[in-house]
Scaffold this motif. Structure first.
Motif, PDB file in Angstrom:
ATOM      1  N   ARG A 134       0.858  -1.177   0.000  1.00 56.14           N
ATOM      2  CA  ARG A 134       0.000   0.000   0.000  1.00 56.14           C
ATOM      3  C   ARG A 134       0.898   1.231   0.000  1.00 56.14           C
ATOM      4  N   ILE A 135       0.530   2.225  -0.802  1.00 56.08           N
ATOM      5  CA  ILE A 135       1.401   3.396  -0.945  1.00 56.08           C
ATOM      6  C   ILE A 135       0.911   4.571  -0.113  1.00 56.08           C
ATOM      7  N   ASN A 136      -0.080   4.336   0.721  1.00 52.41           N
ATOM      8  CA  ASN A 136      -0.366   5.244   1.829  1.00 52.41           C
ATOM      9  C   ASN A 136      -0.926   4.427   2.985  1.00 52.41           C
ATOM     10  N   ALA A 137      -0.666   4.890   4.184  1.00 48.13           N
ATOM     11  CA  ALA A 137      -0.958   4.097   5.383  1.00 48.13           C
ATOM     12  C   ALA A 137      -2.431   4.058   5.735  1.00 48.13           C
ATOM     13  N   THR A 138      -3.294   4.760   4.990  1.00 48.50           N
ATOM     14  CA  THR A 138      -4.725   4.718   5.273  1.00 48.50           C
ATOM     15  C   THR A 138      -5.442   3.608   4.512  1.00 48.50           C
ATOM     16  N   LEU A 143      -5.016  -9.480   3.306  1.00 43.92           N
ATOM     17  CA  LEU A 143      -4.351 -10.744   3.588  1.00 43.92           C
ATOM     18  C   LEU A 143      -3.650 -11.246   2.333  1.00 43.92           C
ATOM     19  N   PRO A 144      -2.542 -12.016   2.492  1.00 41.24           N
ATOM     20  CA  PRO A 144      -1.982 -12.487   3.761  1.00 41.24           C
ATOM     21  C   PRO A 144      -1.039 -11.486   4.438  1.00 41.24           C
ATOM     22  N   VAL A 145      -0.378 -10.622   3.674  1.00 43.12           N
ATOM     23  CA  VAL A 145       0.568  -9.661   4.244  1.00 43.12           C
ATOM     24  C   VAL A 145       0.453  -8.348   3.484  1.00 43.12           C
ATOM     25  N   THR A 146       0.410  -7.249   4.224  1.00 39.74           N
ATOM     26  CA  THR A 146       0.435  -5.912   3.624  1.00 39.74           C
ATOM     27  C   THR A 146       1.580  -5.123   4.230  1.00 39.74           C
ATOM     28  N   VAL A 147       2.363  -4.476   3.369  1.00 37.80           N
ATOM     29  CA  VAL A 147       3.426  -3.588   3.835  1.00 37.80           C
ATOM     30  C   VAL A 147       3.160  -2.197   3.268  1.00 37.80           C
ATOM     31  N   THR A 148       3.649  -1.189   3.957  1.00 35.81           N
ATOM     32  CA  THR A 148       3.495   0.190   3.512  1.00 35.81           C
ATOM     33  C   THR A 148       4.803   0.696   2.926  1.00 35.81           C
ATOM     34  N   ILE A 149       4.749   1.093   1.666  1.00 33.45           N
ATOM     35  CA  ILE A 149       5.880   1.748   0.999  1.00 33.45           C
ATOM     36  C   ILE A 149       5.303   2.976   0.311  1.00 33.45           C
ATOM     37  N   LEU A 150       5.567   4.130   0.837  1.00 34.05           N
ATOM     38  CA  LEU A 150       4.917   5.343   0.360  1.00 34.05           C
ATOM     39  C   LEU A 150       5.226   5.624  -1.112  1.00 34.05           C
ATOM     40  N   HIS A 151       4.305   6.338  -1.751  1.00 29.64           N
ATOM     41  CA  HIS A 151       4.513   6.817  -3.112  1.00 29.64           C
ATOM     42  C   HIS A 151       5.653   7.834  -3.090  1.00 29.64           C
ATOM     43  N   ALA A 280      -3.859  12.895   5.545  1.00 27.67           N
ATOM     44  CA  ALA A 280      -2.567  12.415   6.039  1.00 27.67           C
ATOM     45  C   ALA A 280      -1.417  13.108   5.304  1.00 27.67           C
ATOM     46  N   ILE A 281      -1.563  13.292   4.000  1.00 31.43           N
ATOM     47  CA  ILE A 281      -0.523  13.986   3.236  1.00 31.43           C
ATOM     48  C   ILE A 281      -0.428  15.444   3.678  1.00 31.43           C
ATOM     49  N   ALA A 282      -1.580  16.087   3.892  1.00 29.71           N
ATOM     50  CA  ALA A 282      -1.584  17.481   4.340  1.00 29.71           C
ATOM     51  C   ALA A 282      -0.808  17.632   5.645  1.00 29.71           C
ATOM     52  N   GLU A 283      -0.994  16.690   6.552  1.00 26.29           N
ATOM     53  CA  GLU A 283      -0.275  16.742   7.833  1.00 26.29           C
ATOM     54  C   GLU A 283       1.209  16.451   7.639  1.00 26.29           C
ATOM     55  N   GLU A 284       1.501  15.497   6.770  1.00 31.08           N
ATOM     56  CA  GLU A 284       2.892  15.087   6.539  1.00 31.08           C
ATOM     57  C   GLU A 284       3.746  16.225   5.972  1.00 31.08           C
ATOM     58  N   VAL A 285       3.226  16.935   4.965  1.00 27.54           N
ATOM     59  CA  VAL A 285       4.053  17.903   4.237  1.00 27.54           C
ATOM     60  C   VAL A 285       4.128  19.255   4.931  1.00 27.54           C
ATOM     61  N   GLY A 286       3.246  19.497   5.892  1.00 22.91           N
ATOM     62  CA  GLY A 286       3.264  20.763   6.607  1.00 22.91           C
ATOM     63  C   GLY A 286       2.150  21.686   6.156  1.00 22.91           C
ATOM     64  N   PRO A 287       1.802  22.654   6.990  1.00 20.94           N
ATOM     65  CA  PRO A 287       0.655  23.526   6.696  1.00 20.94           C
ATOM     66  C   PRO A 287       0.900  24.433   5.492  1.00 20.94           C
ATOM     67  N   GLY A 288      -0.212  24.762   4.821  1.00 17.62           N
ATOM     68  CA  GLY A 288      -0.156  25.720   3.732  1.00 17.62           C
ATOM     69  C   GLY A 288       0.084  25.138   2.360  1.00 17.62           C
ATOM     70  N   ALA A 316       8.127  27.307   4.240  1.00 18.98           N
ATOM     71  CA  ALA A 316       9.078  26.245   3.900  1.00 18.98           C
ATOM     72  C   ALA A 316       8.483  25.315   2.855  1.00 18.98           C
ATOM     73  N   ALA A 317       9.335  24.737   2.028  1.00 20.66           N
ATOM     74  CA  ALA A 317       8.886  23.797   1.001  1.00 20.66           C
ATOM     75  C   ALA A 317       8.199  22.596   1.642  1.00 20.66           C
ATOM     76  N   PRO A 318       7.326  21.928   0.903  1.00 24.57           N
ATOM     77  CA  PRO A 318       6.672  20.735   1.462  1.00 24.57           C
ATOM     78  C   PRO A 318       7.693  19.705   1.920  1.00 24.57           C
ATOM     79  N   ASP A 319       7.433  19.090   3.052  1.00 22.01           N
ATOM     80  CA  ASP A 319       8.320  18.063   3.603  1.00 22.01           C
ATOM     81  C   ASP A 319       7.995  16.726   2.957  1.00 22.01           C
ATOM     82  N   LEU A 320       8.827  16.301   2.025  1.00 21.63           N
ATOM     83  CA  LEU A 320       8.632  15.029   1.323  1.00 21.63           C
ATOM     84  C   LEU A 320       9.759  14.045   1.636  1.00 21.63           C
ATOM     85  N   SER A 321      10.422  14.247   2.763  1.00 21.91           N
ATOM     86  CA  SER A 321      11.590  13.433   3.103  1.00 21.91           C
ATOM     87  C   SER A 321      11.250  11.958   3.291  1.00 21.91           C
TER      88      SER A 321
END
Length: 346
Positions: A134-138, A143-151, A280-288, A316-321
Motif C-alpha cells: 500500500r502506498i499510503n498508510a490509510t 491478507l496475507p501480508v500488507t506492507v506500507t511503501i509510500l509513493h 494524512a498527506i496534508a499533515e505530513e508535508v506541513g501547513p499551507g 518552507a517547502a513541502p516536507d517530502l523526506s
C-alpha cells in the motif's frame, strides 16, 4: 494482516533475484513513478519487463503487478479477448509454479467499468497475491501480508527543468482527463467565479471525445479558460505547473494521487477533496500546501483557497523526506524477498 517489523538483517534470497514487472519496457510516456522505482532498486536485483510471451515462457522469481486491469484490457474487443486468454494462462502458470505475486495498490479498484470475465481474472490474481504494497498508510490492509511503501516524490525527476514563477490567479488541472477526475465540476465552478484575474488551464490527454468537447466548449464560452488537450512532455508540464498559483483536483474518487505529489514536488499548493489519505498527506508535508474541501467544489472554495495562499506568504517547502527513492527502493527489495521466502516456506 498486520505489517511485519522491519527485518534486522537482509532476508535470505537467491543471488540475482529476478523480478518481472507488469509494465513493459519504459518509454517517454511511461509513468515516472515506475521509472523512478526501477532506478531505485538495489544492485543485484534483476528486472524483466512485461510481455505476455516472457511472462508465460521465461523464468522469474517474483511477479510485481501495478495496475492489473492493463493485463486484461485492450482498445478492441478482439485484443481484449486475446489479452484475457493470455492472462488466464499466466495465472495458471503462477499458481502451478507457486511464483509469488507482489501487488502495489495504486487504486482500490479499476476506475472504469469492467466485464464479468475481467472481474473473475482479477479476483484470481488477488487470491494469488503473496504481498500487498500500500502506498499510503490509510489503505485497508489485505491478507496475507500488507506492507506500507509510500509513493515517492518527483523532485529528482524534475530537478533539471526550470519552473517559472506563478501567475497570480492561475488555476491548473493537469493529467489524463478521465471521468472520475471531475473536470466538469471545475469548469462549472470557474463559470461562477466573477474575478476577471482568475484564469484556468486544463492540460492533459482526454480519455474520451465527450470530455474533450466539454473542455473546448468551456474555452469558447470563457476567455479566461484555455487548454492543451494532449500528452505533454515533462519540461512543458513543469512550466505549466510552475505558472499555477493553485493546482485544483476535484476528483470524485481519490485515494492515491501521483498528480498531487507531483504538484507538491514542484512546490505548488493543491486543492483537493477531503479524505483520510489526503488529510494524512496534508499533515505530513506541513501547513499551507494541501487545502481540503468537503462536499462539492464550488467558486467559494476556490476563492477562499486563493485568499489563504496569499495570506500565508513565503513558507518552507513541502516536507517530502519520507518519500525519498533510495529508501523506497530498499523497501521494495525487502518486499520481494519476503514474498519469495513466504512462497518457499509455504
Amino acid at each position: 494482516m498486520n505489517e511485519p517489523s522491519p527485518p534486522q538483517s537482509p532476508l535470505a534470497v537467491p543471488e540475482g533475484m529476478t523480478v518481472l514487472q507488469s509494465s513493459g519496457l519504459p518509454s517517454k510516456t511511461t509513468n515516472p513513478y515506475l521509472i523512478q522505482l526501477l532506478a531505485s532498486l538495489p544492485p543485484g536485483l534483476r528486472v524483466e519487463y512485461f510481455s505476455m510471451l516472457r511472462a508465460l515462457f521465461s523464468g522469474y522469481d517474483v511477479f510485481h503487478v501495478h495496475w492489473p486491469e492493463y493485463l486484461v484490457r485492450h482498445r478492441s474487443r478482439l485484443g481484449t479477448a486475446f489479452k484475457q486468454l493470455g492472462a488466464f494462462f499466466l495465472l495458471l502458470k503462477l499458481w502451478a509454479t507457486r511464483t509469488p505475486v507482489v501487488r502495489t495498490l495504486h487504486n482500490l479498484q479499476p476506475h472504469e467499468g469492467s466485464s464479468r470475465r475481467e472481474r473473475a481474472l482479477l479476483a484470481w490474481l488477488d487470491r494469488l497475491t503473496t504481498v500487498w504494497i500500500r502506498i499510503n498508510a490509510t489503505t485497508e490492509p489485505r491478507l496475507p501480508v500488507t506492507v506500507t511503501i509510500l509513493h515517492g516524490h518527483y523532485r529528482d525527476w524534475f530537478a533539471s527543468m526550470p519552473a517559472p514563477n506563478a501567475v497570480p490567479g492561475r488555476l491548473l488541472h493537469f493529467g489524463l482527463l478521465r471521468p472520475y477526475k471531475g473536470v466538469e465540476t471545475l469548469l462549472a465552478a470557474m463559470a461562477d467565479i466573477a474575478d476577471a484575474q482568475v484564469s484556468l488551464r486544463i492540460v492533459g490527454n482526454p480519455a474520451s471525445d465527450g470530455i474533450a468537447d466539454e473542455v473546448r466548449q468551456a474555452c469558447r464560452n470563457d476567455g479566461r479558460i484555455s487548454a492543451t488537450l494532449r500528452y505533454v512532455e515533462d519540461a512543458e508540464l513543469a512550466s505549466e505547473i510552475g505558472q499555477a498559483e493553485l493546482i485544483v483536483l476535484p476528483y470524485r474518487q481519490m485515494h492515491n494521487s501521483g498528480t498531487l505529489l507531483l504538484a507538491l514536488s514542484l512546490a505548488r499548493p493543491v486543492l483537493a477533496p477531503w479524505n483520510q489519505a489526503n488529510a494524512a498527506i496534508a499533515e505530513e508535508v506541513g501547513p499551507g500546501w494541501v487545502f481540503l474541501y468537503r462536499d462539492e467544489l464550488d467558486a467559494r472554495v476556490v476563492a477562499e483557497t486563493l485568499a489563504s495562499i496569499r495570506q500565508r506568504g513565503a513558507i518552507a517547502a513541502p516536507d517530502l523526506s519520507a518519500r525519498d527513492w533510495d529508501k523506497l527502493g530498499r523497501q521494495h527489495h525487502d518486499a520481494y524477498a519476503s514474498a519469495l521466502r513466504a512462497a518457499k516456506e509455504g
